[in-house]
Design an enzyme around this catalytic site. Structure first.
Site, PDB file in Angstrom:
ATOM      1  N   ASN A   1       3.174  -3.593  -1.562  1.00  0.00           N
ATOM      2  CA  ASN A   1       3.727  -4.027  -0.364  1.00  0.00           C
ATOM      3  C   ASN A   1       2.880  -4.956   0.334  1.00  0.00           C
ATOM      4  O   ASN A   1       3.476  -5.839   1.053  1.00  0.00           O
ATOM      5  CB  ASN A   1       3.876  -2.757   0.604  1.00  0.00           C
TER       6      ASN A   1
ATOM      7  N   ASN B   1       7.322  -7.914  -4.733  1.00  0.00           N
ATOM      8  CA  ASN B   1       7.152  -6.384  -5.024  1.00  0.00           C
ATOM      9  C   ASN B   1       8.343  -5.467  -4.296  1.00  0.00           C
ATOM     10  O   ASN B   1       8.707  -6.121  -2.951  1.00  0.00           O
ATOM     11  CB  ASN B   1       5.801  -5.947  -4.166  1.00  0.00           C
ATOM     12  N   GLU B   2       8.836  -4.808  -5.086  1.00  0.00           N
ATOM     13  CA  GLU B   2      10.124  -3.766  -4.323  1.00  0.00           C
ATOM     14  C   GLU B   2      10.753  -4.605  -3.345  1.00  0.00           C
ATOM     15  O   GLU B   2      11.009  -3.916  -2.085  1.00  0.00           O
ATOM     16  CB  GLU B   2       9.357  -2.494  -3.741  1.00  0.00           C
TER      17      GLU B   2
ATOM     18  N   GLU C   1      -4.623  -2.849  -5.143  1.00  0.00           N
ATOM     19  CA  GLU C   1      -3.889  -3.338  -3.921  1.00  0.00           C
ATOM     20  C   GLU C   1      -4.913  -3.474  -2.855  1.00  0.00           C
ATOM     21  O   GLU C   1      -5.745  -2.723  -2.565  1.00  0.00           O
ATOM     22  CB  GLU C   1      -2.656  -2.483  -3.446  1.00  0.00           C
TER      23      GLU C   1
ATOM     24  N   GLU D   1       4.370   0.415 -11.594  1.00  0.00           N
ATOM     25  CA  GLU D   1       3.726   1.226 -10.789  1.00  0.00           C
ATOM     26  C   GLU D   1       4.212   2.802 -11.268  1.00  0.00           C
ATOM     27  O   GLU D   1       5.436   2.945 -11.244  1.00  0.00           O
ATOM     28  CB  GLU D   1       4.241   1.336  -9.437  1.00  0.00           C
TER      29      GLU D   1
ATOM     30  N   TYR E   1       7.064   7.467  -8.639  1.00  0.00           N
ATOM     31  CA  TYR E   1       6.076   8.487  -8.399  1.00  0.00           C
ATOM     32  C   TYR E   1       6.847   9.876  -8.355  1.00  0.00           C
ATOM     33  O   TYR E   1       7.901   9.729  -7.837  1.00  0.00           O
ATOM     34  CB  TYR E   1       5.515   8.081  -7.135  1.00  0.00           C
TER      35      TYR E   1
ATOM     36  N   GLN F   1      -2.593   3.996  -8.233  1.00  0.00           N
ATOM     37  CA  GLN F   1      -3.579   2.714  -8.704  1.00  0.00           C
ATOM     38  C   GLN F   1      -4.850   3.058  -9.229  1.00  0.00           C
ATOM     39  O   GLN F   1      -4.903   4.092  -9.835  1.00  0.00           O
ATOM     40  CB  GLN F   1      -3.858   2.060  -7.172  1.00  0.00           C
TER      41      GLN F   1
HETATM   42  O1  AHR Z   1       1.357   1.901  -4.555  1.00  0.00           O
HETATM   43  C1  AHR Z   1       1.600   2.068  -3.230  1.00  0.00           C
HETATM   44  C2  AHR Z   1       2.667   1.556  -2.669  1.00  0.00           C
HETATM   45  O2  AHR Z   1       3.985   1.936  -3.551  1.00  0.00           O
HETATM   46  C3  AHR Z   1       2.901   0.111  -3.257  1.00  0.00           C
HETATM   47  O3  AHR Z   1       2.297  -0.852  -2.247  1.00  0.00           O
HETATM   48  C4  AHR Z   1       4.488  -0.120  -3.368  1.00  0.00           C
HETATM   49  O4  AHR Z   1       4.642  -1.286  -4.124  1.00  0.00           O
HETATM   50  C5  AHR Z   1       4.782   1.052  -3.518  1.00  0.00           C
HETATM   51  O5  AHR Z   1       6.061   1.583  -2.755  1.00  0.00           O
END
Ligand code: AHR
Length: 500
Positions: free
Chosen positions: A71, A171-172, A26, A291, A243, A346
């Site tokens: 993001n 994205n999200e 990113e 992700e 995550y 990432q």
């Molecule tokens: O990977 C970091 C961030 O986590 C990304 O930009 C977003 O999509 C997620 O919230």
């Protein structure tokens, strides 16, 4: 402790789509600037790409890299990142509070992908922008020429189309932190129209609908059901993001998170199939887990607002993180019949397995190794082993198997691999594997990571948490016996014996 595993060809879960070993870059922190791209660095090539980083990416064997966000993409004008570098604008990136110089953009990234032996999974901005900019972007990237946007690409020195096959529809979009966040209905309509126009521009592409930003999102479940209900016929995959963290310092619960992950995946599969049933559709929507990682070590690290590529989200991973990463990969493979794409988020510097110093060296984080092993050896089909092992209870979960395991079988090269995490902090496990119809296979390598403090980390010139080779497991008839050390990551590789 003692554990028994049985393996057979009939225990096939599915063919492993190699894109399950994808990752993510990113425009965030030092992922691009100071990460993969650093003109003037002693290891930079003529494009400014750090070759020391490319070498480590190649060893990871990552077939797909999602780009440019995240993001970031929800405020990105892709046109800012193409054409003569000197005329590209600097923009404020509202997602991360930094300034984006745009000296690296689509054509640079596509060139980098070639050098790193990987493919691009491109994301379009459906936050501040819409279907029109998205279809123009597909035309710029994939149309051969003879139209305004494709001719613009050619005028930028890129004669051949990039042929990007996989596109994320934003994205999200459920997250309140997202530029242009939407309700499920608003997003479903926009994704449907954007995907439709993008596919009319290039019918060979596939698109990914944004699922919830995590299982903890307040609208998780209904978001997927509602947006899929609208966009089902036009899209190919739905995304998942997750995550994990161990802020509480509760290692047994942290390593047990894969039970939750398993349920998360299962519920998204069920939601896709619920919409399929409702529509009496013949089409199956698969999953793109684009992700996933551990993320918490760098929370609240200060940075200078509006600066260029300041360090952000620079988690330094420890040994227990590596064990969770191995366990998460095993869990993803357990669903490889439906998860076709996944991206470790990432790849460089930003919550990443590869870490650089701007102007300096590079090192492999602890999480680099389990990913490298599974990505290189976990090919072919995944087999669900019958596993009989003791279980534990912890604060957040009950009945957690001490061992987390999967096997893979690559018929083409006659190889198998067993990947296994021993989550016990203090007990080794004698694992007996009944090879059943794989009796003609013999062990050729037994790699493990063990013996480290759970908080042990790697750093520049101090890469201490690394895998090592072990004596081969004993093969007696069709029974293989291996000792799995306490708190360990294990890879047992087998090869078909030559018969004549
Ligand atoms: O990977 C970091 C961030 O986590 C990304 O930009 C977003 O999509 C997620 O919230």
């Amino acid at each position: 402790m003692k554990a028994k595993m049985t393996l057979a060809g009939e225990f096939k879960i599915g063919e492993i789509d190699k894109r399950i070993y994808g990752s993510f870059i990113e425009h965030l922190g030092r992922a691009v600037y100071g990460g993969i791209f650093e003109p003037g660095h002693p290891a930079a090539d003529e494009n400014g790409f750090r070759t020391d980083v490319i070498d480590l990416v190649k060893k990871l064997n990552v077939p797909l890299v999602r780009y440019p966000g995240g993001n970031f993409v929800s405020g990105y004008n892709w046109e800012d990142g193409v054409g003569p570098v000197e005329s590209r604008p600097k923009r404020l990136d509202l997602a991360w509070g930094t300034t984006e110089p745009n000296t690296f953009g689509t054509n640079e990234f596509m060139k980098w992908c070639k050098k790193a032996n990987t493919q691009c999974m491109m994301a379009v901005n459906l936050g501040t922008r819409g279907a029109d900019e998205a279809r123009n972007f597909v035309e710029y990237c994939n149309h051969k020429g003879g139209s305004a946007w494709s001719d613009l690409r050619i005028s930028h020195g890129v004669k051949e189309p990039h042929n990007i096959k996989l596109w994320c529809l934003g994205n999200e979009m459920d997250g309140r932190w997202q530029m242009g966040a939407k309700t499920a209905t608003e997003y479903g309509r926009l994704a449907l129209e954007a995907s439709k126009l993008m596919k009319w521009t290039d019918p060979s592409i596939e698109t990914v609908l944004c699922g919830s930003s995590s299982r903890n999102s307040p609208t998780f479940g209904s978001w997927e059901a509602e947006s899929l209900d609208i966009a089902y016929d036009s899209i190919d995959y739905v995304s998942l993001h997750q995550y994990y963290e161990n802020r509480a310092g509760d290692t047994p619960s942290f390593l047990a998170k894969t039970l939750e992950l398993d349920e998360f995946i299962y519920s998204v599969i069920c939601t896709c199939d619920y919409v399929k049933a409702k529509k009496r559709s013949k089409k199956t929507v698969n999953l793109s887990f684009d992700e996933w990682n551990v993320w918490y070590h760098s929370d609240n690290a200060p940075y200078e607002r509006w600066s260029l590529a300041p360090p952000r989200l620079e988690d330094i991973y420890n040994f227990e993180d590596a064990l969770l990463i191995g366990s998460m990969l095993i869990t993803l493979l357990r669903h490889c019949d439906r998860i076709k794409i996944a991206c470790l988020a990432q790849l460089v510097n930003v919550i990443a397995p590869i870490f650089t110093q701007t102007g300096g060296g590079v090192f492999e984080q602890t999480i680099y190794y389990p990913f490298m092993h599974i990505s290189n050896y976990g090919r072919g089909k995944a087999l669900l082993p019958l596993l009989d092992c003791p279980k534990y209870d912890c604060k957040e979960f009950t009945d957690v198997p001490f061992l987390e395991a999967i096997a893979t079988h690559d018929e083409e090269n006659g190889e198998m691999a067993i990947f296994c995490v021993n989550k016990s902090l203090d007990e080794s496990s004698v694992l007996e594997v009944n090879l059943m119809d794989f009796a003609g296979y013999r062990p050729v390598e037994f790699i493990s990571m063990d013996g480290y403090d759970k908080k042990a980390e790697n750093y520049f010139n101090a890469v201490k948490v690394v895998p090592h080779d072990n004596p081969l497991p004993v093969l007696d008839g069709s029974t293989l016996t291996a000792e799995l050390k306490p708190f360990s990551w294990n890879v047992i590789r087998l090869r078909q014996s030559k018969t004549n």
